[in-house]
Design a protein around this motif. Structure first.
Motif, mmCIF file in Angstrom:
data_model
loop_
_atom_site.group_PDB
_atom_site.id
_atom_site.type_symbol
_atom_site.label_atom_id
_atom_site.label_comp_id
_atom_site.label_asym_id
_atom_site.label_seq_id
_atom_site.Cartn_x
_atom_site.Cartn_y
_atom_site.Cartn_z
ATOM 1 N N GLY A 148 25.430 49.566 -20.614
ATOM 2 C CA GLY A 148 25.853 48.336 -19.961
ATOM 3 C C GLY A 148 25.408 47.078 -20.661
ATOM 4 N N LEU A 149 24.130 46.994 -21.056
ATOM 5 C CA LEU A 149 23.573 45.751 -21.574
ATOM 6 C C LEU A 149 23.242 45.783 -23.064
ATOM 7 N N THR A 151 24.988 47.863 -25.564
ATOM 8 C CA THR A 151 26.009 48.821 -25.983
ATOM 9 C C THR A 151 25.881 49.160 -27.467
ATOM 10 N N HIS A 363 33.441 42.581 -20.188
ATOM 11 C CA HIS A 363 32.160 43.285 -20.254
ATOM 12 C C HIS A 363 31.105 42.394 -20.903
ATOM 13 N N THR A 366 29.904 39.774 -18.352
ATOM 14 C CA THR A 366 29.005 40.311 -17.322
ATOM 15 C C THR A 366 27.637 40.667 -17.918
ATOM 16 N N THR A 367 27.643 41.131 -19.177
ATOM 17 C CA THR A 367 26.378 41.435 -19.837
ATOM 18 C C THR A 367 25.533 40.176 -19.988
ATOM 19 N N ARG A 368 26.161 39.093 -20.440
ATOM 20 C CA ARG A 368 25.433 37.845 -20.610
ATOM 21 C C ARG A 368 24.887 37.335 -19.278
ATOM 22 N N ALA A 371 21.908 39.632 -18.274
ATOM 23 C CA ALA A 371 20.766 39.396 -19.156
ATOM 24 C C ALA A 371 20.133 38.037 -18.873
ATOM 25 N N LEU A 428 28.085 47.174 -13.291
ATOM 26 C CA LEU A 428 27.564 45.948 -13.893
ATOM 27 C C LEU A 428 28.436 44.750 -13.519
#
Length: 437
Positions: A148-149, A151, A363, A366-368, A371, A428
């Motif tokens: 998810g974070l 990759t 993706h 959403t990761t940013r 984090a 996520l």
């Protein structure tokens, strides 16, 4: 014309071996008058209890320096040193699939002897820059925090950085069990014998055990064998990559490889430098990393290498070198481990340099967001824990506090729990949507 496999086997043997005589015996090293050879070649030192295998590590006009492969070798002055005809070659082939071997490619699983398809150079070859391919497909590990974070891509080289006792071995075992690949090579360097037995028992019991190869050199073995084990693993990985297969190579740990290289370098007379590491360490590790990766013509070696840090501040020279060489690093936190949070991945301090190019824009967004929430909470932790911060003082901190329980639950995962990539992305996205609200 493609060489016949019988000719390849004949070429791997020297039918008229050269020889010399032992001139000096010192702890961990032997000096002899011969034989003629090259660093990495194997020799046999004749003795009353049978021949003792040794590896050439240095040569000058007056002497040959060798490292005995056995730590309890009984060697006498003037003993004959005979070249074994193994010109730094590694046996490779499909016979090693589903087997456990030592650094000399001999089986340690109690099975029948292995017949190699071919013998490949132990030093391997580094692909030319333009023959490489950028990782373009996601490597599914089944671990939410990574997929998810952080990759990863097929053909990426990544390090797992951790001090002792924070769950490094558990994370590697989970990756071995869950990662998707045609082949998986687990190379244990300087490990305890009990850990080797446990790892092989787990792999051999799997229904897909033929996908796995275990190569082990335990902590009691010589520096030459510990270095040779990772070279044997890389030679096998290169052999299967050349046939278009995706190979996941896991090395535990690269720090112990560096220590073995230092021991060999000091025995060869190299001068110690920073933290007593010899120059050969800083020359060998980049080559080990660069032998991995994806090729434009097909086939890939995804490398996951553990790196031991002396402290949780990851500030020793091997850590800094590997961080500069690898395509990403996953940092494990002692604080998270002490809280019972496993895998203890410190997401704000970790990075995958290929992630942005591998994932979709949604993706990545959403990761940013996730984090950022983790990082903001960590920066404000002292104020939050001490009660200084009051709700409503900062909207970003308020969102990070609200999201904290759900995000922590997302990042925690038991060793037998596997998420698909689609499941991870969906979960996520829900969390990041809450963070943006």
């Amino acid at each position: 014309m493609k060489p016949h496999r019988f000719l390849d086997r004949i070429a791997a043997h020297d039918l008229a071996p050269a020889y010399g005589f032992v001139r000096k015996i010192a702890p961990g090293r032997i000096e002899a008058s011969g034989p003629i050879g090259a660093p990495g070649d194997l020799c046999a030192i004749e003795g009353g209890d049978g021949p003792v295998a040794a590896e050439i590590v240095a040569i000058d006009p007056e002497r040959v320096v060798l490292l005995p492969l056995s730590t309890d070798a009984d060697i006498a002055p003037n003993a004959r040193v005979v070249a074994r005809g193994m010109r730094a070659l590694a046996p490779v082939g499909n016979g090693f699939a589903g087997r456990a071997i030592d650094a000399l490619a001999q089986p340690i699983d109690g099975g029948i002897p292995i017949v190699a398809d071919v013998h490949a150079p132990l030093a391997g070859s580094v692909p030319r820059p333009l023959d490489r391919a950028d990782p373009s497909r996601v490597l599914e590990t089944g671990i939410r925090a990574i997929d998810g974070l952080l990759t990863l891509g097929i053909g990426q080289r990544v390090g797992v950085f951790a001090a002792s006792g924070v769950g490094k071995t558990s994370l590697i075992e989970q990756l071995v069990a869950q990662v998707a690949a045609d082949r998986c090579i687990l190379c244990l360097v300087g490990e305890r014998g009990r850990e080797v037995e446990s790892a092989w028992r787990t792999l051999a019991a799997r229904p897909d055990a033929k996908r796995f190869t275990l190569i082990a050199s335990t902590s009691d073995e010589s520096a030459a064998l510990r270095v040779r084990s990772v070279q044997q693993a890389l030679a096998l990985a290169e052999h299967w990559r050349a046939r278009g297969e995706h190979v996941v190579l896991m090395v535990d740990s690269i720090t112990r490889v560096a220590m073995a290289l230092r021991e060999a370098g000091l025995a060869a007379g190299a001068p110690p430098t920073v933290r007593a590491y010899t120059p050969n360490v800083f020359a060998a590790l980049p080559r080990l990393v660069e032998r991995c990766g994806a090729l434009a013509e097909g086939g890939a070696i995804t490398a996951i290498m553990t790196v031991l840090s002396e402290t949780d501040d990851v500030d020793d020279p091997i850590v800094e070198l590997m961080k500069s060489l690898l395509d990403g690093h996953i940092v494990l936190s002692r604080g998270l481990a002490e809280q019972g949070h496993f895998p203890a991945i410190d997401v704000p301090r970790s990075v995958s340099r290929r992630a942005e190019r591998l994932v979709s824009p949604d993706h990545a967004k959403t990761t940013r967001a996730a984090a950022a929430a983790l990082s903001i909470y960590d920066e404000a932790r002292v104020m939050i824990d001490s009660g200084v911060y009051k709700a409503g003082g900062n909207a970003a901190i308020d969102r990070a506090i609200a999201l904290r329980p759900a995000l922590t639950a997302f990042l925690r995962q038991s060793r037998d729990e596997r998420n698909t990539l689609a499941q991870t992305i969906a979960e996520l996205a829900g969390l990041a949507g809450s963070a943006a609200a």
